[in-house]
Design an enzyme around this catalytic site. Sequence first.
Site, PDB file in Angstrom:
ATOM      1  N   CYS A 280     -17.545 -83.942  62.083  1.00 22.85           N
ATOM      2  CA  CYS A 280     -18.691 -83.019  62.048  1.00 22.85           C
ATOM      3  C   CYS A 280     -18.540 -81.974  63.148  1.00 22.85           C
ATOM      4  O   CYS A 280     -18.436 -82.317  64.332  1.00 22.85           O
ATOM      5  CB  CYS A 280     -19.995 -83.801  62.224  1.00 22.85           C
ATOM      6  SG  CYS A 280     -21.415 -82.729  62.486  1.00 22.85           S
TER       7      CYS A 280
ATOM      8  N   HIS B 167     -30.088 -79.010  61.946  1.00 22.75           N
ATOM      9  CA  HIS B 167     -30.312 -77.883  62.864  1.00 22.75           C
ATOM     10  C   HIS B 167     -31.307 -76.954  62.209  1.00 22.75           C
ATOM     11  O   HIS B 167     -31.434 -76.927  60.990  1.00 22.75           O
ATOM     12  CB  HIS B 167     -29.010 -77.109  63.132  1.00 22.75           C
ATOM     13  CG  HIS B 167     -28.341 -76.589  61.890  1.00 22.75           C
ATOM     14  ND1 HIS B 167     -27.568 -77.387  61.084  1.00 22.75           N
ATOM     15  CD2 HIS B 167     -28.357 -75.374  61.301  1.00 22.75           C
ATOM     16  CE1 HIS B 167     -27.119 -76.684  60.060  1.00 22.75           C
ATOM     17  NE2 HIS B 167     -27.590 -75.449  60.156  1.00 22.75           N
TER      18      HIS B 167
ATOM     19  N   HIS C  35     -25.267 -81.309  59.696  1.00 28.86           N
ATOM     20  CA  HIS C  35     -25.779 -81.907  60.943  1.00 28.86           C
ATOM     21  C   HIS C  35     -27.078 -81.150  61.201  1.00 28.86           C
ATOM     22  O   HIS C  35     -27.060 -79.909  61.331  1.00 28.86           O
ATOM     23  CB  HIS C  35     -24.758 -81.718  62.077  1.00 28.86           C
ATOM     24  CG  HIS C  35     -25.183 -82.254  63.414  1.00 28.86           C
ATOM     25  ND1 HIS C  35     -24.399 -83.134  64.153  1.00 28.86           N
ATOM     26  CD2 HIS C  35     -26.272 -82.000  64.178  1.00 28.86           C
ATOM     27  CE1 HIS C  35     -25.011 -83.414  65.296  1.00 28.86           C
ATOM     28  NE2 HIS C  35     -26.154 -82.729  65.337  1.00 28.86           N
TER      29      HIS C  35
ATOM     30  N   HIS D  54     -26.298 -87.362  65.391  1.00 26.43           N
ATOM     31  CA  HIS D  54     -25.966 -86.879  64.048  1.00 26.43           C
ATOM     32  C   HIS D  54     -27.006 -87.355  63.038  1.00 26.43           C
ATOM     33  O   HIS D  54     -27.070 -88.535  62.706  1.00 26.43           O
ATOM     34  CB  HIS D  54     -24.573 -87.346  63.604  1.00 26.43           C
ATOM     35  CG  HIS D  54     -24.193 -86.793  62.262  1.00 26.43           C
ATOM     36  ND1 HIS D  54     -23.525 -85.603  62.109  1.00 26.43           N
ATOM     37  CD2 HIS D  54     -24.435 -87.250  61.011  1.00 26.43           C
ATOM     38  CE1 HIS D  54     -23.365 -85.352  60.826  1.00 26.43           C
ATOM     39  NE2 HIS D  54     -23.904 -86.339  60.133  1.00 26.43           N
TER      40      HIS D  54
ATOM     41  N   ASP E 213     -25.481 -68.644  67.102  1.00 22.25           N
ATOM     42  CA  ASP E 213     -24.750 -68.728  65.840  1.00 22.25           C
ATOM     43  C   ASP E 213     -23.533 -67.806  65.914  1.00 22.25           C
ATOM     44  O   ASP E 213     -23.622 -66.672  66.377  1.00 22.25           O
ATOM     45  CB  ASP E 213     -25.663 -68.319  64.670  1.00 22.25           C
ATOM     46  CG  ASP E 213     -25.083 -68.746  63.333  1.00 22.25           C
ATOM     47  OD1 ASP E 213     -25.678 -69.617  62.677  1.00 22.25           O
ATOM     48  OD2 ASP E 213     -24.017 -68.206  62.950  1.00 22.25           O
TER      49      ASP E 213
HETATM   50  P1  AMP Z   1     -26.347 -73.787  57.639  1.00 17.83           P
HETATM   51  O1  AMP Z   1     -25.888 -73.018  56.435  1.00 17.83           O
HETATM   52  O2  AMP Z   1     -27.835 -73.829  57.766  1.00 17.83           O
HETATM   53  O3  AMP Z   1     -25.713 -75.159  57.703  1.00 17.83           O
HETATM   54  O4  AMP Z   1     -25.883 -72.963  58.908  1.00 17.83           O
HETATM   55  C1  AMP Z   1     -24.743 -73.269  59.655  1.00 17.83           C
HETATM   56  C2  AMP Z   1     -24.594 -72.166  60.658  1.00 17.83           C
HETATM   57  O5  AMP Z   1     -23.658 -72.596  61.620  1.00 17.83           O
HETATM   58  C3  AMP Z   1     -24.065 -70.837  60.061  1.00 17.83           C
HETATM   59  O6  AMP Z   1     -25.029 -69.821  60.312  1.00 17.83           O
HETATM   60  C4  AMP Z   1     -22.765 -70.607  60.832  1.00 17.83           C
HETATM   61  O7  AMP Z   1     -22.560 -69.247  61.150  1.00 17.83           O
HETATM   62  C5  AMP Z   1     -22.955 -71.460  62.076  1.00 17.83           C
HETATM   63  N1  AMP Z   1     -21.740 -71.961  62.690  1.00 17.83           N
HETATM   64  C6  AMP Z   1     -20.699 -72.588  62.097  1.00 17.83           C
HETATM   65  N2  AMP Z   1     -19.775 -72.945  63.006  1.00 17.83           N
HETATM   66  C7  AMP Z   1     -20.252 -72.547  64.214  1.00 17.83           C
HETATM   67  C8  AMP Z   1     -19.767 -72.619  65.551  1.00 17.83           C
HETATM   68  N3  AMP Z   1     -18.575 -73.187  65.845  1.00 17.83           N
HETATM   69  N4  AMP Z   1     -20.496 -72.078  66.549  1.00 17.83           N
HETATM   70  C9  AMP Z   1     -21.694 -71.492  66.273  1.00 17.83           C
HETATM   71  N5  AMP Z   1     -22.209 -71.393  65.033  1.00 17.83           N
HETATM   72  C10 AMP Z   1     -21.501 -71.910  64.020  1.00 17.83           C
HETATM   73 ZN    ZN Z   2     -22.805 -84.239  63.438  1.00 18.10          ZN
END
Ligand code: AMP
Ligand code: ZN
Length: 117
Positions: free
Chosen positions: A4, A97, A95, A46, A30
Amino acid sequence: MNDCIFCKIVKDEIQTNFVVQEADVVAFHDVNPLAPTHILITPKEHIATFLDIKSQHLELILKMITLSQKLIKDYNLGEAYRMVFNGGRYQHVPHLHWHLLADSTSPEALRSKRKVV
Ligand code: AMP
Ligand code: ZN
């Protein structure tokens, strides 16, 4: 969860732009911002999705809420913000958020935006 990406971020195994790191919850920018301020708030534990939240997690959820309130106040985002959970095929990282999106970017928020390499 071994594979994850957010578990790796909260354990500092992958670099990211943290805004706040607390004992149980963290906030980071983000990587693909959809607004001038786009912060993700997540628990270290998690929990896969919104639908997996159980009563035993309520203290953790309260910590996520308290951290979000602090960010909104500290960064003066109160005039125009939204907080979003994605689910189902809209959720790309399994995960828990939520997204804190705001129209403005405070100087403090800008300062904590460092480039991820
Ligand atoms: P969701 O579609 O709600 O699961 O959003 C996941 C978010 O995580 C997206 O807006 C991605 O741009 C962001 N994301 C993915 N990998 C990373 C990372 N390594 N650091 C910061 N944001 C990330
Ligand atoms: Zn996780």
